[in-house]
Write an enzyme that holds these catalytic residues in place. Structure first.
Site, short mmCIF file in Angstrom:
data_model
loop_
_atom_site.label_atom_id
_atom_site.label_comp_id
_atom_site.label_asym_id
_atom_site.label_seq_id
_atom_site.Cartn_x
_atom_site.Cartn_y
_atom_site.Cartn_z
N CYS A 421 0.75 -1.02 0.16
CA CYS A 421 0.02 0.00 0.23
C CYS A 421 0.94 1.22 -0.11
O CYS A 421 0.20 2.20 -0.38
CB CYS A 421 -1.09 -0.13 1.27
SG CYS A 421 -2.39 -1.05 0.96
N ASP A 453 -17.04 4.88 -1.22
CA ASP A 453 -16.97 4.02 -0.02
C ASP A 453 -15.70 2.93 -0.37
O ASP A 453 -14.90 3.06 -1.52
CB ASP A 453 -18.19 3.30 0.33
CG ASP A 453 -18.65 3.01 1.82
OD1 ASP A 453 -17.74 2.31 2.22
OD2 ASP A 453 -19.50 3.59 2.14
N HIS A 545 -7.97 2.10 -8.59
CA HIS A 545 -6.92 1.90 -7.53
C HIS A 545 -5.73 2.67 -8.60
O HIS A 545 -5.57 2.10 -9.78
CB HIS A 545 -6.42 0.67 -7.18
CG HIS A 545 -5.15 0.70 -6.44
ND1 HIS A 545 -4.93 0.69 -5.13
CD2 HIS A 545 -4.00 0.48 -6.96
CE1 HIS A 545 -3.96 0.73 -4.78
NE2 HIS A 545 -3.07 0.41 -5.70
#
Length: 759
Positions: A421, A453, A545
């Protein structure tokens, strides 16, 4: 697309591909500055060299001999090439405003766009005259004029307005060419009548008396009627009127005078001269804004007004490049000092020319040969490229100065990057970039980007089934906005090919690390291009992403909806013997972009390929269904043969392909003949075992294109033979101009190989 070895720290944007800017590109190619990125924005990939334009008009040169391939030059220089029209500048935000794409940010800006005809000053000129300026647009006008003269029966009168060197040279070049054209058609060349209008008492006012005398005699000998003290004040169909009130008949009117600055410059707030050109200091910086430079005809040197001549634009290239480098490095700028006298070589239409420099004068066929040698040598600088050492280390002194915040970001960008990440793009950068992207809203998207979300939530409408696909690939062009458009179009292709309607898209992207502002703009440009395509397809971007990576890359997971009864679904396994095989778009993207990476593709070939790749397959599917299509797939990385093999095997049939019928993108035949293939081609070639008569077809020029991997390719469909002609006509009516029947479906045979080639 090249992966940057260092993070991008500064952006220089070049508006226009004029003589000064092509010099800048070549000089930065020879001496690159790490951390500096150049972007050139221009409407035309083929930019003309004005010195050879009369020779082209006269028929001594072909199109490519007198045009610089700006896309290819930019590729050589490691420069981004954005093909678009500039319509303004937002100086407060340091952005260039374009016709089609989002604003392009800059740290330093340079403008080299030539001049624009001021036809509005003369009543009727804008509607009736053929302007020479801007030169980059003259070719299409010249070809149209040439066609009209060929088709015109009887006498044709051509009026040229403007008797400077450009007007005189163009008049003689047109006369030479057109007389030859009429003679070749068996017509009398004396059907042509030429009139040259000068607002003053003389022609070629900036040249010496001997030069003027030569051209006055040449014009007289060739029957060109010279009108002195004849300022044209009105133009109408079939005639023009001069200030004295006298009227002159004219079938064609060519305008070579009264050029000024582009209209959009007036809205920039930059200081302009009386003709609308940018006022610049001797450093070539705008008087108003030191971060904006201008060169060539669009610049007006404050200290010394210059003639609008190509020689000055060419010679401004070197000092402009040096000062652009110096301003980025925060070094003192140098003064541009134009020469007092310059050499002009002016042709007389035939292979004869006059040399003029101050009071010096010479003429002869040898002068034309000298001019030809000089011009060809100049053009070779921008078409013959020596291999560049990409790993050459810059001098230690050439480090771009950064402020404290930028230094921290730059150190982070070149340091060992975290994985997991830790490799995500920062939330602030991402949120700022995506805040300017506006995906469509759909009632069946319950949670998406408008209320983000952990995941998107979608409703599948009653009676619908879900179609799902995913695609992802590295950037193959240096334009993130255009890359985003093509990546989205490519990903949507599978949904369309099955007859589905796109519902939602989730993006996955990698972006090279760098200064936050540069990363933010890359994400924004890419996603703005992609979102525009998704919105046009009715597909909502619902999330995604974005992470760091050495190369720019983008992909999408697409959800689509289809009738739950599967009544309208198009699959690969429905082919029937007797069906015609229809291909909706031409082949060749793999070989063309492989050639571009080797600097062996013409820029206009790449332009045409990019246009084809942006054409959606959405409109083609209902047309195919309406004409009874039994099977369909979209062409992607496995190439035509790979996808056809999948269809025949799942359908239990064989197929025949007519190699000569394959539609090809412009340039694909040339690049494949040169042996230039995509890196995926060798893997695709293994499918040659599916060809029944491969040895007999091996030497057909289109044979290698069976294996060419396609990006955002067309649809391959089987349609009942009796409906094929109507289907193709309908597809062409929808804009698929190259749609064609490339073969037919055959009953399954006992042979192991399902595909036969017809040559």
């Amino acid at each position: 697309m090249r992966a940057a070895s260092t993070p991008i720290l500064r952006d220089i944007v070049l508006i226009g591909g004029g003589h000064s800017h092509v010099g800048v590109l070549r000089m930065f190619a020879m001496q690159r500055l790490p951390g500096l990125r150049l972007t050139v924005i221009c409407t035309d990939t083929d930019t003309p060299y004005s010195g050879m334009l009369p020779g082209y008009i006269a028929g001594h040169y072909d199109f490519d001999a007198v045009h610089i391939d700006l896309r290819r030059l930019a590729e050589f220089a490691g420069t981004r090439y954005f093909r678009d029209e500039v319509i303004g500048i937002n100086r407060a935000a340091r952005q260039v405003l374009c016709r089609q794409r989002p604003p392009v940010p800059y740290d330093v800006l340079s403008i080299n766009i030539g001049s624009t005809p001021q036809l509005a000053r003369v009543e009727g000129a804008a509607e009736q005259a053929v302007p020479v300026k801007p030169i980059r647009r003259f070719n299409e006008r010249w070809l149209a004029l040439l066609g009209r003269v060929r088709a015109h029966a009887g006498t044709t009168t051509i009026a040229v307005v403007g008797a400077g060197a450009g007007g005189v040279e163009l008049t003689l070049a047109m006369q030479y060419r057109l007389r030859g054209e009429l003679a070749a058609l068996g017509r009398d060349p004396d059907e042509l009548r030429f009139h040259l209008f000068s607002a003053s008492a003389s022609i070629l006012p900036t040249h010496n008396a001997a030069v003027r005398g030569v051209f006055e005699r040449v014009l007289s000998e060739r029957g060109v009627i010279l009108h002195r003290h004849c300022e044209v004040v009105e133009v109408a169909a079939g005639h023009l009127r001069v200030r004295s009130g006298e009227m002159f008949a004219a079938d064609e009117i060519v305008w070579v005078t009264q050029a000024g600055g582009a209209p959009w410059l007036r809205e920039t707030g930059l200081a302009l001269d009386g003709e609308g050109f940018i006022r610049v200091r001797n450093t070539l910086q705008s008087e108003t804004d030191p971060l904006i430079f201008a060169a060539g005809d669009c610049a007006s040197l404050t200290d010394r007004p210059l003639e609008k001549a190509g020689v000055f634009a060419v010679r401004m290239g070197k000092p402009l490049a040096e000062n652009l480098r110096r301003i980025v490095l925060c070094q003192p700028l140098l003064a541009y000092r134009p020469q007092r006298r310059w050499l002009a070589l002016i042709s007389t239409g035939d292979r004869h020319a006059v040399a003029s420099r101050g009071w010096l004068f010479a003429r002869g066929d040898w002068v034309w040969r000298w001019k030809d040698w000089i011009d060809r040598r100049f053009m070779r600088r921008f078409s013959e490229f020596a291999p560049m050492d990409e790993n050459a280390s810059p001098a230690p002194s050439e480090a771009i100065p950064l402020d404290a915040a930028e230094q921290t970001q730059a150190i982070s960008a070149i340091a060992m990057r975290c994985g997991g990440c830790g490799a995500k793009v920062g939330a602030t950068v991402l949120s700022r970039a995506l805040a300017r992207v506006h995906p469509i809203a759909r009632d069946d998207v319950l949670i998406g980007l408008y209320a983000p979300d952990d995941a998107a939530v979608l409703r599948v409408p009653l009676g619908s089934a879900l179609v799902h696909t995913v695609d992802f690939f590295r950037a193959f062009i240096d334009d993130p906005w255009l890359f985003g458009r093509i990546a989205a179009n490519h990903a949507l292709g599978d949904i369309f090919a099955m007859g589905g309607a796109p519902q939602s898209a989730t993006a996955i992207a990698t972006v090279p690390p760098g200064l936050e502002s540069k990363v933010e703009d890359t994400v924004f440009q890419m996603m703005a291009g992609a979102t525009a395509v998704l919105n046009e397809a009715g597909c909502a971007l619902v999330g995604g992403h974005t992470g760091e990576g050495r190369e720019l890359a983008l992909g999408f997971a697409i959800n689509g909806l289809i009738d739950a009864t599967l009544a309208c679904i198009l699959r690969k396994d429905g082919m029937r013997p007797g069906d015609a095989l229809i291909l909706s778009k031409p082949l060749g993207t793999g070989t063309l972009f492989a050639a571009q990476a080797r600097l062996q593709a013409r820029g206009r070939w790449i332009d045409a390929a990019l246009e084809s790749m942006q054409q959606s397959n959405q409109a083609a599917v209902p047309c195919l269904i309406a004409h009874g299509a039994s099977a369909c797939t979209d062409l992607t990385g496995f190439g035509l043969l790979g996808h056809l093999v999948e269809m025949t095997r799942s359908s239990g049939v064989d197929a025949e392909i007519d190699l000569a019928a394959l539609p090809l993108l412009e340039g694909a035949a040339e690049t494949i003949a040169a042996g230039i293939v995509s890196s995926l081609q060798p893997a695709n070639v293994r499918l040659r075992r599916a060809l029944r008569n491969q040895p007999e077809s091996l030497h057909h020029p289109n044979y290698p294109l069976l294996f060419d991997p396609q990006t955002a390719g067309g649809l391959l469909a089987s349609v009942p033979a009796e409906k094929a002609a109507d289907c193709i006509a309908a597809l062409r009516g929808l804009g698929y101009a190259r749609a064609i029947c490339i073969g037919r479906v055959l009953p399954a045979s006992e042979a192991v190989e399902p595909i036969t080639l017809r040559t």
